[in-house]
Design a protein around this motif. Structure first.
Motif, PDB file in Angstrom:
ATOM      1  N   ALA A 108       1.404  -1.279  -0.285  1.00  0.00           N
ATOM      2  CA  ALA A 108      -0.275   0.231   0.208  1.00  0.00           C
ATOM      3  C   ALA A 108       0.634   0.766   0.032  1.00  0.00           C
ATOM      4  N   ILE A 109       0.654   2.025  -0.957  1.00  0.00           N
ATOM      5  CA  ILE A 109       1.785   3.079  -0.830  1.00  0.00           C
ATOM      6  C   ILE A 109       0.391   4.815  -0.977  1.00  0.00           C
ATOM      7  N   ALA A 110       1.171   5.317  -0.197  1.00  0.00           N
ATOM      8  CA  ALA A 110       1.188   6.814  -0.232  1.00  0.00           C
ATOM      9  C   ALA A 110       2.042   7.786   0.109  1.00  0.00           C
ATOM     10  N   PRO A 111       2.153   8.571  -1.535  1.00  0.00           N
ATOM     11  CA  PRO A 111       2.879   9.921  -1.635  1.00  0.00           C
ATOM     12  C   PRO A 111       2.951  10.596  -0.709  1.00  0.00           C
ATOM     13  N   THR A 112       3.452  11.661   0.312  1.00  0.00           N
ATOM     14  CA  THR A 112       3.565  12.740   1.353  1.00  0.00           C
ATOM     15  C   THR A 112       3.423  13.787   1.726  1.00  0.00           C
ATOM     16  N   ARG A 113       3.473  13.990  -0.327  1.00  0.00           N
ATOM     17  CA  ARG A 113       2.381  14.826  -0.622  1.00  0.00           C
ATOM     18  C   ARG A 113       0.752  14.978  -0.408  1.00  0.00           C
ATOM     19  N   ALA A 114       0.552  13.405   0.097  1.00  0.00           N
ATOM     20  CA  ALA A 114      -1.400  13.192  -0.036  1.00  0.00           C
ATOM     21  C   ALA A 114      -1.580  14.164   1.382  1.00  0.00           C
ATOM     22  N   PHE A 115      -0.624  13.919   2.996  1.00  0.00           N
ATOM     23  CA  PHE A 115      -0.798  14.317   3.976  1.00  0.00           C
ATOM     24  C   PHE A 115      -0.519  16.025   3.983  1.00  0.00           C
ATOM     25  N   ARG A 116      -0.804  16.529   5.175  1.00  0.00           N
ATOM     26  CA  ARG A 116      -0.750  18.172   5.095  1.00  0.00           C
ATOM     27  C   ARG A 116       0.803  18.533   5.146  1.00  0.00           C
ATOM     28  N   ASP A 117       1.526  17.489   5.955  1.00  0.00           N
ATOM     29  CA  ASP A 117       2.371  17.934   6.636  1.00  0.00           C
ATOM     30  C   ASP A 117       3.381  16.626   6.555  1.00  0.00           C
ATOM     31  N   VAL A 118       5.067  16.557   6.475  1.00  0.00           N
ATOM     32  CA  VAL A 118       5.931  15.198   6.621  1.00  0.00           C
ATOM     33  C   VAL A 118       5.574  14.734   7.831  1.00  0.00           C
ATOM     34  N   THR A 119       5.429  15.859   9.141  1.00  0.00           N
ATOM     35  CA  THR A 119       5.079  15.243  10.135  1.00  0.00           C
ATOM     36  C   THR A 119       4.122  14.284  10.419  1.00  0.00           C
ATOM     37  N   GLU A 120       3.124  14.569  10.309  1.00  0.00           N
ATOM     38  CA  GLU A 120       2.219  13.605   9.478  1.00  0.00           C
ATOM     39  C   GLU A 120       2.217  12.901   8.705  1.00  0.00           C
ATOM     40  N   ALA A 121       3.330  12.709   7.916  1.00  0.00           N
ATOM     41  CA  ALA A 121       2.727  11.317   7.454  1.00  0.00           C
ATOM     42  C   ALA A 121       4.045  10.226   8.407  1.00  0.00           C
ATOM     43  N   SER A 122       5.521  11.161   9.168  1.00  0.00           N
ATOM     44  CA  SER A 122       5.838   9.763   9.908  1.00  0.00           C
ATOM     45  C   SER A 122       4.716   9.709  10.914  1.00  0.00           C
ATOM     46  N   ARG A 123       4.493  10.673  11.553  1.00  0.00           N
ATOM     47  CA  ARG A 123       3.017   9.675  11.839  1.00  0.00           C
ATOM     48  C   ARG A 123       2.362   8.629  11.647  1.00  0.00           C
ATOM     49  N   PHE A 124       1.845   8.805  10.155  1.00  0.00           N
ATOM     50  CA  PHE A 124       1.192   7.777   9.718  1.00  0.00           C
ATOM     51  C   PHE A 124       2.124   6.731   9.891  1.00  0.00           C
ATOM     52  N   ALA A 125       3.540   6.943   9.695  1.00  0.00           N
ATOM     53  CA  ALA A 125       3.789   5.153   9.054  1.00  0.00           C
ATOM     54  C   ALA A 125       4.451   4.932  10.339  1.00  0.00           C
ATOM     55  N   ARG A 126       4.344   5.308  11.737  1.00  0.00           N
ATOM     56  CA  ARG A 126       4.802   4.948  13.231  1.00  0.00           C
ATOM     57  C   ARG A 126       3.819   4.573  13.387  1.00  0.00           C
ATOM     58  N   TYR A 127       1.870   4.794  13.168  1.00  0.00           N
ATOM     59  CA  TYR A 127       1.719   4.713  13.325  1.00  0.00           C
ATOM     60  C   TYR A 127       0.736   2.661  12.933  1.00  0.00           C
ATOM     61  N   LEU A 128       0.855   2.677  11.644  1.00  0.00           N
ATOM     62  CA  LEU A 128       0.693   1.658  10.706  1.00  0.00           C
ATOM     63  C   LEU A 128       2.138   0.436  11.143  1.00  0.00           C
ATOM     64  N   ALA A 129       3.274   0.635  11.691  1.00  0.00           N
ATOM     65  CA  ALA A 129       4.253   0.260  12.224  1.00  0.00           C
ATOM     66  C   ALA A 129       3.415  -0.076  13.370  1.00  0.00           C
ATOM     67  N   ALA A 130       3.303   0.381  14.412  1.00  0.00           N
ATOM     68  CA  ALA A 130       2.367   0.219  15.551  1.00  0.00           C
ATOM     69  C   ALA A 130       1.275  -1.093  15.292  1.00  0.00           C
ATOM     70  N   ARG A 131       0.566  -1.289  14.680  1.00  0.00           N
ATOM     71  CA  ARG A 131      -0.973  -1.673  13.969  1.00  0.00           C
ATOM     72  C   ARG A 131      -0.241  -3.358  13.471  1.00  0.00           C
ATOM     73  N   LEU A 132       0.839  -3.656  13.275  1.00  0.00           N
ATOM     74  CA  LEU A 132       1.541  -5.049  12.932  1.00  0.00           C
ATOM     75  C   LEU A 132       1.317  -5.717  13.868  1.00  0.00           C
ATOM     76  N   PRO A 133       1.566  -6.937  13.485  1.00  0.00           N
ATOM     77  CA  PRO A 133       1.431  -7.378  14.116  1.00  0.00           C
ATOM     78  C   PRO A 133       2.895  -7.792  14.958  1.00  0.00           C
TER      79      PRO A 133
END
Length: 192
Positions: free
Chosen positions: A157-182
């Motif tokens: 699944a891919i999302a460009p960082t330009r789709a987020f409000r800013d780079v910080t939100e993209a990083s938080r989103f990636a960390r959120y996804l990683a936290a949801r993994l087994p």
């Protein structure tokens, strides 16, 4: 600080550019090629080749093996190593080509909307939605201007960082996804 809920992210609307698709395909092909492990698939053959050369050279120089036999053994070792490297290179190209086809199919869809669900991500486009369940994924990362959710098999699944409000939100989103993994599959990630 509490972890954000799935409603805190998205939905994100975007279309992948040709450059983003190329970057994603290169990364996906490389990850697929290295999935067997860097040491076992790439470094061990090199170490075996170096050790074989040293062993044969010592045997040849001490006179325990004849010169012609040592030369033949060196040529066979070099040929085996080159054949292994050729097969590895072909696998890299084949994996990259497969990843390019998968990512290009995603790009060709056009406008996409990425949504976070309770058990995974959903990517909606003009055709039927695509889903990535967190339980079936092994990693999430923010790299090269793209946020990835890597499944065990298939395209990420891919999302460009330009789709987020800013780079910080993209990083938080990636960390959120990683936290949801087994937890048994997710790699430990440093806090950014």
């Amino acid at each position: 600080m509490s972890a954000p809920q799935e409603g805190a992210f998205g939905p994100y609307a975007f279309s992948l550019t040709a450059e983003e698709a190329q970057i994603a395909a290169s990364r996906a092909g490389l990850r697929r090629s290295l999935a067997g492990g860097l040491i076992g698939a790439h470094l061990a053959p090199l170490a075996a080749f170096v050790l074989a050369i040293l062993f044969v050279a010592v045997l040849g120089l001490t006179g325990l093996v004849g010169r012609r036999s040592a030369e033949a053994a060196l040529i066979l070792a070099a040929a085996a190593f080159l054949a292994q490297r050729l097969l590895t290179r072909r696998r890299f190209f084949a994996n990259r080509r497969l990843a390019q086809m998968e990512i290009e199919a995603l790009r060709a869809v056009g406008a996409l909307t990425l949504s976070v669900e309770a058990d995974g991500l959903r990517l909606d486009g003009p055709t039927q939605p695509m889903r990535w369940r967190f339980a079936d994924c092994v990693d999430a990362e923010d790299a090269g201007g793209l946020v990835y959710l890597w499944p065990r098999r298939g395209a990420p699944a891919i999302a460009p960082t330009r789709a987020f409000r800013d780079v910080t939100e993209a990083s938080r989103f990636a960390r959120y996804l990683a936290a949801r993994l087994p937890q048994s599959l997710a790699r430990p990630r440093p806090d950014l």
